[in-house]
Design a protein around this motif. Structure first.
Motif, short mmCIF file in Angstrom:
data_model
loop_
_atom_site.label_atom_id
_atom_site.label_comp_id
_atom_site.label_asym_id
_atom_site.label_seq_id
_atom_site.Cartn_x
_atom_site.Cartn_y
_atom_site.Cartn_z
N SER A 23 0.83 -1.21 0.00
CA SER A 23 0.00 0.00 0.00
C SER A 23 0.86 1.26 0.00
O SER A 23 0.58 2.23 -0.71
N THR A 69 -5.88 -2.12 -9.52
CA THR A 69 -6.52 -1.28 -8.51
C THR A 69 -7.26 -0.12 -9.15
O THR A 69 -8.39 0.22 -8.78
N LYS A 70 -6.63 0.50 -10.16
CA LYS A 70 -7.21 1.65 -10.85
C LYS A 70 -8.45 1.25 -11.65
O LYS A 70 -9.44 2.00 -11.69
N TYR A 85 -11.72 -1.51 -4.38
CA TYR A 85 -10.33 -1.64 -3.91
C TYR A 85 -10.19 -2.83 -2.97
O TYR A 85 -9.25 -3.62 -3.05
N TRP A 144 -7.61 -6.23 -3.41
CA TRP A 144 -6.51 -6.50 -2.48
C TRP A 144 -6.78 -7.71 -1.59
O TRP A 144 -5.83 -8.38 -1.16
#
Length: 551
Positions: free
Chosen positions: A392, A435-436, A441, A445
């Protein structure tokens, strides 16, 4: 260190639970009476504290665990979050163990989610006090080192509430036992009893039922409450304030890393010494050949030794980052701690197997090494969560607006070195794209790409170690070869990734394996030089394997 010359530090087997705990405390008192560690060094010389953890990690996992809680988590929090009224006399009493402390942070239901902890501290305007409560079983402070037997005081983290408003978790310095060792009213401490290992550590479960403490108990360097109940803080954002107050967990990761490194060095030293002198069947059929000359021993030991030296360099980089307050400290600490703990576990498992029945003897200390490595992996829960934090932090360093899929392939020149050095950037960019592109999100993850998160953090640590080798490879003998071997070992470990990503062909991978095997012979031919570099004195080598000189 002269402190370790005493008979007190010789291994003892067969003690009961109380005996193990009292031995760990007696050894800790020996450390403090010899001034090996000072909590105030966090302000003036933090590397002294980290070095002390490595030294004690050579000797006894229980004592080093009690020490890190007393001086880092408990003492360091009082030092860094307290003010003069907390420091006067109290810090000296931490150093002398007149005041033994614990760190009541983790709760049953809120381990890696401590920001949402349930313990409360309500300000009472009528008499300028706080009332601390554990409202549910999930809010009980759990696995609290030093609490079951020895702690007279505790730093207790609780949600600060003033007239119904919640200001987030804050630390309170409270007394939990009287001078006779009895629990104070409305404090409950449950002994967690026997564990798999490290039974010299007295872990407990703390809870509070309308426990009242005075206004000065709030460690108030970050936040304060006046007698009218007015709250003031130098950090206005609640989560950022909490992260600042949890800073001692960062130094704790460096402390535990140092302990793991100390344990790893001793076990490797003992195993190598045994392998150098233990002879078995040679070409003629007689027992004339040291077992270290067998390929199976060489190929098992070499990666462990090189990775330990490399992680030592990575830990040194982390210590420097702590001293200099570098921006990458969090990322470094969140990767080096799990990597060193996992490395210690691998050393224990493989070296015990290499040493056969000798390794199964308690006197050769592999049992203590297993417990120490598991404790290092268990501190803060599953170590993989720390790698998530590291990934992160790395994501934050990217310009997310400019990332596109087509840029990934351009990161890779054709040389093996550049492929390795750019692997972390490749994986991190890939993770950033997922992620984008995904609005959820949490799903990316925690579910669909959790392995990419882990790989990203591991690759970052590998790159840090490689770069640290680069700094010394021309000045220190054999470091150039160790750096090369470290890189090749990482590549073969991650061979499936390199091949499935079309970064390397199967032919290139075979060439990597061939070169790695050649380097193993070179490195093991210089093994005594490398072991001497660990700088372990005879005073700390108690295992018979470490003293073995053959028949």
């Amino acid at each position: 260190m002269n402190v370790f010359k005493e008979d007190l530090w010789k291994p003892v087997q067969g003690l009961d639970l109380n005996g193990e705990r009292e031995l760990a405390l007696t050894r800790l008192k020996d450390i403090t009476s010899n001034n090996l560690i000072d909590v105030k060094d966090f302000k003036t010389a933090p590397k002294n504290i980290f070095d002390a953890h490595e030294y004690v990690g050579y000797m006894d996992g229980s004592t080093s665990t009690k020490m890190t809680v007393q001086f880092n988590l408990f003492g360091g929090t009082v030092l860094n979050l307290g003010t003069e009224k907390h420091h006067n006399n109290f810090l000296d009493k931490i150093n002398s163990l007149e005041n033994i402390g614990c760190f009541a942070f983790t709760e049953r239901g809120y381990g890696n989610n401590a920001f949402k902890m349930e313990t409360t501290a309500v300000f009472n305007k009528s008499d300028n006090t706080y009332t601390i409560n554990s409202p549910t079983l999930a809010s009980h402070k759990y696995w609290i080192t030093n609490s079951a037997c020895h702690a007279s005081h505790s730093v207790v983290f609780a949600q600060l509430k003033i007239e119904g408003e919640d200001y987030g978790p804050h630390p309170f310095l409270v007394r939990v036992r009287d001078e006779g060792g009895n629990f104070l009213p409305n404090v409950s401490i449950k002994d967690m009893g026997y564990k798999i290992g490290l039974n010299g550590v007295d872990n407990g479960e703390l809870s509070f039922n309308n426990f009242t403490t005075d206004a000065d108990s709030l460690l108030n360097s970050v936040s304060d409450v006046n007698s009218n109940g007015d709250f003031d803080s130098v950090i206005h954002n609640k989560r950022k304030r909490f992260l600042k107050m949890a800073d001692q967990l960062v130094s704790g990761r460096v402390c535990i890393s140092s302990m793991m490194l100390g344990c790893s060095k001793v076990l490797l030293n003992n195993t190598v010494n045994y392998a150098l002198h233990r002879k078995s069947v040679g070409k003629g059929g007689d027992s004339t050949m040291p077992i270290i000359e067998y390929g199976i021993q060489r190929s098992t030991l070499c990666p462990l030794i090189v990775r330990t030296i490399g992680l030592n360099l990575g830990l040194n980089r982390t210590k420097d980052a702590y001293v200099n307050k570098d921006n990458d400290l969090i990322t470094l600490a969140c990767t080096i701690k799990p990597m060193l703990a996992w490395n210690t576990q691998e050393i224990v498992t493989k070296c015990r197997e290499l040493t056969g029945g000798e390794g199964f003897l308690a006197s050769n200390q592999f049992g203590e090494g297993i417990a120490a490595s598991w404790a290092g992996m268990t501190a803060e829960g599953d170590s993989k969560v720390l790698l998530m934090k590291a990934a992160s932090e790395r994501i934050k360093s990217l310009n997310m607006q400019s990332i596109t899929k087509t840029k990934i392939r351009k990161l890779f020149p054709t040389s093996v070195e550049n492929n390795f050095k750019n692997r972390e950037n490749f994986i991190l960019t890939d993770l950033a794209i997922h992620t984008k592109q995904n609005r959820d999100y949490f799903d990316v993850w925690m579910d669909t790409h959790f392995q990419l998160v882990q790989d990203s953090a591991r690759a970052y640590c590998d790159k840090v170690v490689y770069d640290e080798f680069e700094k010394i490879k021309t000045d220190v003998p054999h470091m150039k070869e160790l750096q090369r071997y470290f890189m090749l070992d990482c590549i073969t470990r991650d061979a499936s990734w390199y091949c499935t990503q079309s970064v390397m062909s199967s032919y290139e991978m075979n060439r990597v394996i061939e070169e790695k095997l050649k380097l193993e012979k070179y490195i093991m031919s210089n093994i005594q030089y490398l072991m001497d570099g660990f700088d372990l004195s005879e005073d700390i080598i108690h295992a018979p394997m470490g003293q073995y000189k053959g028949y």
